[in-house]
Design a protein around this motif. Structure first.
Motif, PDB file in Angstrom:
ATOM      1  N   SER A  75      34.842 -65.853 -32.248  1.00 36.02           N
ATOM      2  CA  SER A  75      34.924 -64.281 -32.576  1.00 36.02           C
ATOM      3  C   SER A  75      33.439 -63.884 -32.821  1.00 36.02           C
ATOM      4  O   SER A  75      32.798 -64.630 -33.297  1.00 36.02           O
ATOM      5  CB  SER A  75      35.997 -63.820 -33.421  1.00 36.02           C
ATOM      6  OG  SER A  75      35.348 -64.093 -34.456  1.00 36.02           O
ATOM      7  N   ASP A 128      37.789 -61.348 -29.174  1.00 29.08           N
ATOM      8  CA  ASP A 128      37.158 -61.624 -27.918  1.00 29.08           C
ATOM      9  C   ASP A 128      38.096 -61.994 -26.805  1.00 29.08           C
ATOM     10  O   ASP A 128      39.045 -62.822 -27.175  1.00 29.08           O
ATOM     11  CB  ASP A 128      36.005 -62.601 -28.283  1.00 29.08           C
ATOM     12  CG  ASP A 128      35.009 -62.295 -29.263  1.00 29.08           C
ATOM     13  OD1 ASP A 128      34.953 -60.992 -29.153  1.00 29.08           O
ATOM     14  OD2 ASP A 128      34.202 -63.033 -29.597  1.00 29.08           O
ATOM     15  N   HIS A 164      39.457 -64.625 -24.519  1.00 27.18           N
ATOM     16  CA  HIS A 164      39.457 -66.092 -24.476  1.00 27.18           C
ATOM     17  C   HIS A 164      40.556 -66.567 -23.969  1.00 27.18           C
ATOM     18  O   HIS A 164      41.403 -65.979 -23.278  1.00 27.18           O
ATOM     19  CB  HIS A 164      39.558 -66.483 -26.055  1.00 27.18           C
ATOM     20  CG  HIS A 164      41.033 -66.086 -26.674  1.00 27.18           C
ATOM     21  ND1 HIS A 164      41.175 -64.517 -27.077  1.00 27.18           N
ATOM     22  CD2 HIS A 164      42.110 -66.510 -27.052  1.00 27.18           C
ATOM     23  CE1 HIS A 164      42.375 -64.685 -27.510  1.00 27.18           C
ATOM     24  NE2 HIS A 164      42.892 -65.544 -27.631  1.00 27.18           N
ATOM     25  N   GLU A 165      40.709 -67.970 -23.741  1.00 26.82           N
ATOM     26  CA  GLU A 165      41.995 -68.600 -23.037  1.00 26.82           C
ATOM     27  C   GLU A 165      42.146 -69.700 -23.871  1.00 26.82           C
ATOM     28  O   GLU A 165      41.428 -70.358 -24.750  1.00 26.82           O
ATOM     29  CB  GLU A 165      41.584 -69.034 -21.675  1.00 26.82           C
ATOM     30  CG  GLU A 165      40.495 -70.026 -21.550  1.00 26.82           C
ATOM     31  CD  GLU A 165      40.344 -70.070 -19.961  1.00 26.82           C
ATOM     32  OE1 GLU A 165      40.627 -71.235 -19.483  1.00 26.82           O
ATOM     33  OE2 GLU A 165      39.648 -68.997 -19.232  1.00 26.82           O
ATOM     34  N   HIS A 166      43.370 -70.565 -23.775  1.00 27.53           N
ATOM     35  CA  HIS A 166      43.721 -71.603 -24.361  1.00 27.53           C
ATOM     36  C   HIS A 166      44.753 -72.405 -23.631  1.00 27.53           C
ATOM     37  O   HIS A 166      45.303 -71.745 -22.719  1.00 27.53           O
ATOM     38  CB  HIS A 166      44.600 -71.360 -26.087  1.00 27.53           C
ATOM     39  CG  HIS A 166      45.110 -70.112 -25.970  1.00 27.53           C
ATOM     40  ND1 HIS A 166      46.193 -69.928 -25.491  1.00 27.53           N
ATOM     41  CD2 HIS A 166      44.766 -68.943 -26.555  1.00 27.53           C
ATOM     42  CE1 HIS A 166      46.820 -68.678 -25.530  1.00 27.53           C
ATOM     43  NE2 HIS A 166      45.959 -68.322 -26.268  1.00 27.53           N
ATOM     44  N   ARG A 216      42.734 -66.091 -19.317  1.00 28.07           N
ATOM     45  CA  ARG A 216      41.901 -65.344 -20.042  1.00 28.07           C
ATOM     46  C   ARG A 216      42.469 -63.931 -20.247  1.00 28.07           C
ATOM     47  O   ARG A 216      42.968 -62.954 -19.514  1.00 28.07           O
ATOM     48  CB  ARG A 216      40.579 -64.969 -19.397  1.00 28.07           C
ATOM     49  CG  ARG A 216      39.951 -66.377 -18.954  1.00 28.07           C
ATOM     50  CD  ARG A 216      38.319 -66.406 -18.755  1.00 28.07           C
ATOM     51  NE  ARG A 216      37.715 -65.557 -19.351  1.00 28.07           N
ATOM     52  CZ  ARG A 216      37.181 -65.933 -20.511  1.00 28.07           C
ATOM     53  NH1 ARG A 216      37.267 -67.278 -21.158  1.00 28.07           N
ATOM     54  NH2 ARG A 216      36.214 -65.130 -21.170  1.00 28.07           N
ATOM     55  N   ARG A 266      42.431 -60.498 -23.649  1.00 29.50           N
ATOM     56  CA  ARG A 266      41.966 -60.058 -24.864  1.00 29.50           C
ATOM     57  C   ARG A 266      43.156 -59.199 -25.595  1.00 29.50           C
ATOM     58  O   ARG A 266      43.915 -58.435 -25.045  1.00 29.50           O
ATOM     59  CB  ARG A 266      40.833 -58.832 -24.443  1.00 29.50           C
ATOM     60  CG  ARG A 266      40.139 -58.206 -25.193  1.00 29.50           C
ATOM     61  CD  ARG A 266      38.805 -57.451 -24.783  1.00 29.50           C
ATOM     62  NE  ARG A 266      38.307 -56.782 -25.703  1.00 29.50           N
ATOM     63  CZ  ARG A 266      38.202 -55.214 -25.751  1.00 29.50           C
ATOM     64  NH1 ARG A 266      39.150 -54.949 -24.805  1.00 29.50           N
ATOM     65  NH2 ARG A 266      37.780 -54.574 -26.550  1.00 29.50           N
TER      66      ARG A 266
END
Length: 271
Positions: A2, A49, A51-53, A90, A92
């Motif tokens: 971030s 931000d 992002h992905e996981h 992805r 936010r």
């Protein structure tokens, strides 16, 4: 990472160590259980931000309202709703007015739920209590496993269409998109917007179709409806919401919402 150097998902799922103006309780190691829970207060106006996981996530706020953006989709989530986000997607997440958020991450290899697309979920009072129970770090592993099994049984999809539209990239169209996102009730015509950015209405109309996939009018409708969702979640009267997002009458707002989403505004967040 971030903007503040916070690690969102450093190998193991967790919320950031801190957020501006807020504090977080980090999830503990969970052994053989399927879920990791983090809890944190996210201040008004803050967005994580994009992002992905690899883990699945259930985005949920115990208090307040959060929003999740995924591609062109936009979901607003009061405490009675959550969003299933498949691993590798992805996204936010943020909040307009501030929220107490839960970071609920699910190991794919231990998950009996097969939802391959972002899906809104109904959060019943029982599921709400279970989420809070599993957030407590002192809960023993055996009890966690039993509670998680009940959570999986209670995950109930809500059949709604996401709201939102892709932001154009061209600087002329982007200026207009930013203006309407900030002030959705702005009722200037395409011609008036075109004059403001020194281009022709025809060029501007072509840019919106080429870069968002929909016409300028359709784009503005999506942005207005998206802006109305947090107000709906807060329980504001339809008449007040309609005026704040650019509709002359409540009936015009209700009709536009029903055409786009398939249900009336009053039913969107109904239990």
């Amino acid at each position: 990472m971030s903007p503040n150097g916070q690690s969102l998902v450093p190998g193991q799922p967790r919320l950031p160590r801190r957020t501006p103006g807020g504090s977080l309780v980090l999830p503990a190691a969970i052994g053989d259980t399927a879920m990791v829970f983090g809890a944190g207060v996210v201040p008004a106006g803050y967005w994580f931000d994009t992002h992905e996981h690899p883990q699945h996530q259930i985005a949920w706020a115990a208090r307040g309202v959060i929003a999740v953006e995924i591609g062109d989709g936009y979901w607003v989530l009061p405490p009675t709703r959550a969003l299933w986000i498949p691993g590798g997607t992805r996204h936010r997440t943020g909040t307009t007015e501030g929220a107490t958020m839960r970071g609920i991450f699910v190991a794919p290899d231990r998950c009996p739920v097969s939802l391959s697309a972002p899906t809104m979920l109904r959060v019943s009072p029982l599921l709400h209590e279970l989420f809070d129970y599993l957030t407590q770090p002192e809960t023993a592993a055996a009890r966690r496993q039993r509670a998680e099994a009940v959570v999986f049984d209670l995950l109930e999809p809500v059949d709604v269409i996401s709201i939102g539209a892709r932001r154009p990239v061209d600087t002329r169209a982007a200026q207009i998109a930013d203006a309407l996102t900030r002030h959705p009730a702005d009722d200037r015509t395409l011609g008036e917007f075109a004059n403001a950015v020194a281009t022709s209405p025809r060029t501007l109309a072509r840019l919106f179709v080429a870069e968002t996939g929909i016409s300028f009018g359709q784009w503005r409708t999506q942005i207005r409806l998206a802006a109305s969702l947090p107000l709906l979640a807060e329980g504001l009267p339809i008449a007040r919401i309609a005026g704040r997002v650019g509709y002359a009458t409540p009936s015009a707002y209700v009709a536009a919402f029903r055409r786009a989403v398939g249900v009336s505004p009053g039913r969107y967040f109904s239990r």
